[in-house]
Design an enzyme around this catalytic site. Sequence first.
Site, short mmCIF file in Angstrom:
data_model
loop_
_atom_site.label_atom_id
_atom_site.label_comp_id
_atom_site.label_asym_id
_atom_site.label_seq_id
_atom_site.Cartn_x
_atom_site.Cartn_y
_atom_site.Cartn_z
N THR A 13 18.10 -63.95 26.46
CA THR A 13 18.15 -65.36 27.30
C THR A 13 17.12 -66.21 27.22
OG1 THR A 13 19.52 -63.80 28.72
CG2 THR A 13 18.78 -66.33 29.52
N LYS A 219 6.52 -62.10 41.85
CA LYS A 219 6.11 -63.72 41.80
C LYS A 219 5.19 -64.04 42.91
CE LYS A 219 10.60 -64.80 39.76
NZ LYS A 219 12.02 -65.06 39.92
N1 LIG Z 1 16.50 -64.65 32.69
C1 LIG Z 1 15.85 -65.52 33.27
O1 LIG Z 1 16.13 -66.52 33.89
C2 LIG Z 1 14.42 -65.24 33.46
C3 LIG Z 1 13.58 -64.18 32.71
N2 LIG Z 1 12.52 -63.95 32.89
C4 LIG Z 1 11.75 -63.06 32.41
O2 LIG Z 1 11.77 -63.23 30.93
C5 LIG Z 1 11.99 -61.82 30.34
C6 LIG Z 1 13.06 -61.82 29.43
O3 LIG Z 1 14.25 -62.02 30.22
P1 LIG Z 1 15.60 -62.11 29.37
O4 LIG Z 1 15.58 -63.06 28.45
O5 LIG Z 1 16.54 -62.56 30.66
O6 LIG Z 1 15.88 -60.70 28.95
P2 LIG Z 1 17.18 -60.26 27.88
O7 LIG Z 1 17.13 -58.97 28.02
O8 LIG Z 1 18.24 -61.42 27.65
O9 LIG Z 1 15.99 -60.54 26.51
C7 LIG Z 1 15.28 -59.68 26.01
C8 LIG Z 1 15.31 -59.53 24.57
O10 LIG Z 1 14.36 -58.70 24.06
C9 LIG Z 1 15.17 -57.63 23.05
N3 LIG Z 1 14.45 -56.33 23.13
C10 LIG Z 1 14.53 -55.41 23.81
N4 LIG Z 1 13.38 -54.42 23.33
C11 LIG Z 1 12.90 -55.07 22.26
C12 LIG Z 1 11.67 -54.71 21.30
N5 LIG Z 1 10.96 -53.49 21.33
N6 LIG Z 1 11.37 -55.62 20.41
C13 LIG Z 1 12.05 -56.42 20.43
N7 LIG Z 1 12.84 -57.33 21.01
C14 LIG Z 1 13.41 -56.25 21.96
C15 LIG Z 1 16.45 -57.52 23.68
O11 LIG Z 1 17.44 -56.99 22.88
P3 LIG Z 1 18.68 -56.01 23.43
O12 LIG Z 1 19.32 -57.18 24.03
O13 LIG Z 1 19.37 -55.72 22.16
O14 LIG Z 1 18.20 -55.16 24.36
C16 LIG Z 1 16.99 -58.82 24.01
O15 LIG Z 1 17.49 -59.82 23.04
C17 LIG Z 1 11.59 -60.62 31.31
O16 LIG Z 1 10.19 -60.28 31.38
C18 LIG Z 1 12.22 -61.37 32.52
O17 LIG Z 1 11.75 -61.00 33.69
C19 LIG Z 1 11.79 -64.79 33.64
C20 LIG Z 1 12.31 -66.07 34.10
C21 LIG Z 1 13.49 -66.19 34.08
N1 LIG Z 2 16.04 -62.71 37.71
C1 LIG Z 2 15.07 -63.78 37.87
C2 LIG Z 2 14.93 -64.75 36.88
C3 LIG Z 2 13.54 -65.67 37.00
O1 LIG Z 2 12.61 -65.22 37.45
C4 LIG Z 2 15.60 -64.81 39.13
O2 LIG Z 2 16.85 -64.64 39.37
O3 LIG Z 2 14.90 -65.46 39.76
#
Ligand SMILES: NC(=O)C1=CN([C@@H]2O[C@H](COP(=O)(O)OP(=O)(O)OC[C@H]3O[C@@H](n4cnc5c(N)ncnc54)[C@H](OP(=O)(O)O)[C@@H]3O)[C@@H](O)[C@H]2O)C=CC1
Ligand SMILES: N[C@@H](CC=O)C(=O)O
Length: 438
Positions: A13, A219
Amino acid sequence: MENYNIALLGCGTVGSGTAKIISEFSAALSERSGKKINISKIVDLRPMAAAKKAGVDISLFVNPKEELSKEEASAAIKEVLADKSIDLVVETIGGDGDYIKNIHESVLKAGKNLVTANKSLLAKTGKSLFETAKENNKSIGFEAAVCGAIPIIKGLTECFTGDDILSVYGIMNGTSNFILSNMSSRGISFEEALKEAQRLGYAEADPSLDINGGDAANKLKILIQMIYGVDARSITIGVNGIDVIKPVDVAFAKQINSVIKLICYAKREGNKLYAAVRPMMLHKDIFLADINGATNAVRLINKYSGENILVGQGAGMEETGSAIVSDIVKIARGDKQRSSIAWQECEIKPFEEHAMNFNIILKSKDMPGVTGAAAKAIGDENVNIFTIGPNFHEGEFAYFSIVTETATLNQINRAVAKMRELKPGAFEKDVKVFPIIK
Ligand SMILES: NC(=O)C1=CN([C@@H]2O[C@H](COP(=O)(O)OP(=O)(O)OC[C@H]3O[C@@H](n4cnc5c(N)ncnc54)[C@H](OP(=O)(O)O)[C@@H]3O)[C@@H](O)[C@H]2O)C=CC1
Ligand SMILES: N[C@@H](CC=O)C(=O)O
């Protein structure tokens, strides 16, 4: 123009939002940073799907096939770390185990800057990661880790350095706020609202962190470390999530013209700091009561400048991606990303000793003398009752709420124990105590 090369680890994401913005908006980013910002390598477990989601060329992926094993992903990350042309690594894989911790440390030790949205790891590693960054003369950008698109980190490190922040509180988890406000405005169930939040990319990979207050607590710990100097590793705060909230609680909130929100709360008194994450009742006149969906809001009360409220999207692909990109631009420009504005370290005190107004929701046998016993127990603790609301009846039970004037949770907890003694067997186990913010 000089090149500034980025590698992206994790293209889900947030990673795909980041890649999309960098590729769509590259001219503006170059102008703003004075460097040509390129994504030169991406690592993800499912390169094909990730390339499609981010709208970027598959050739940017290391080992660009359908799916990578964990070992192949680790080898790809090693390749990134060894690439001398890469200036900055964005970690958007998530997780707080040793695997990710080692990646963060290796990035900095390899002489690269780090940008991450990973609040759970930042809360767990506390000041240590920033010390590693300092030793290696590198920066860590973490704007996206707290409240998504809200510029709270840069706000603190750049704008509020001339002030003394007396308290910080707000809505810092988009998913739980989305669930609460959609249950109330659209009448959908908790489960439906959570599914929708997951579909929209707001929820954590483990959504229990959103619901049980764990994500919000991470946070808050990051903010406490920044503002009040306490190492996040040593912060223990009481955490309650939205999983305990029942429709009857919402109805009692309505009786006092309030709504329930999951609130991250920290207040300094002298050098004592009271902090908690828990559902609180917010009077409808308060701006934060009107913050719905995945929107977050942070309210700062400052000694010199008074009140400031920052509002914006707390989660989501492009929303969070924009915060990551803002860190990339800042670091590419040569600005150091500071980790803190603290000027003295506070001592964290139990939230139970902090004086606030409370709404106590009790479930009891529907019988005479119950309200009287509750009122007496509260009075015996020297706590003034502001109001007792009308009851809700359910079979042989009644729910009633007592709103107190200023008291501590310790006093309320003792009063609850006392009312059980005064009327044995009358009160059910299920007692809720909501702090009130007016
Ligand atoms: N979603 C949000 O709105 C927010 C998220 N965050 C933070 O951002 C970070 C990512 O979240 P988000 O994007 O939602 O998570 P996602 O699960 O959508 O994205 C993580 C990605 O990393 C891939 N992945 C997993 N393991 C590995 C690896 N060993 N090497 C390379 N790629 C890997 C996953 O693949 P696969 O899907 O195949 O497992 C996936 O595509 C987290 O720390 C979250 O807390 C912070 C603020 C907002
Ligand atoms: N899961 C978290 C993503 C952003 O930090 C939220 O819902 O706030």
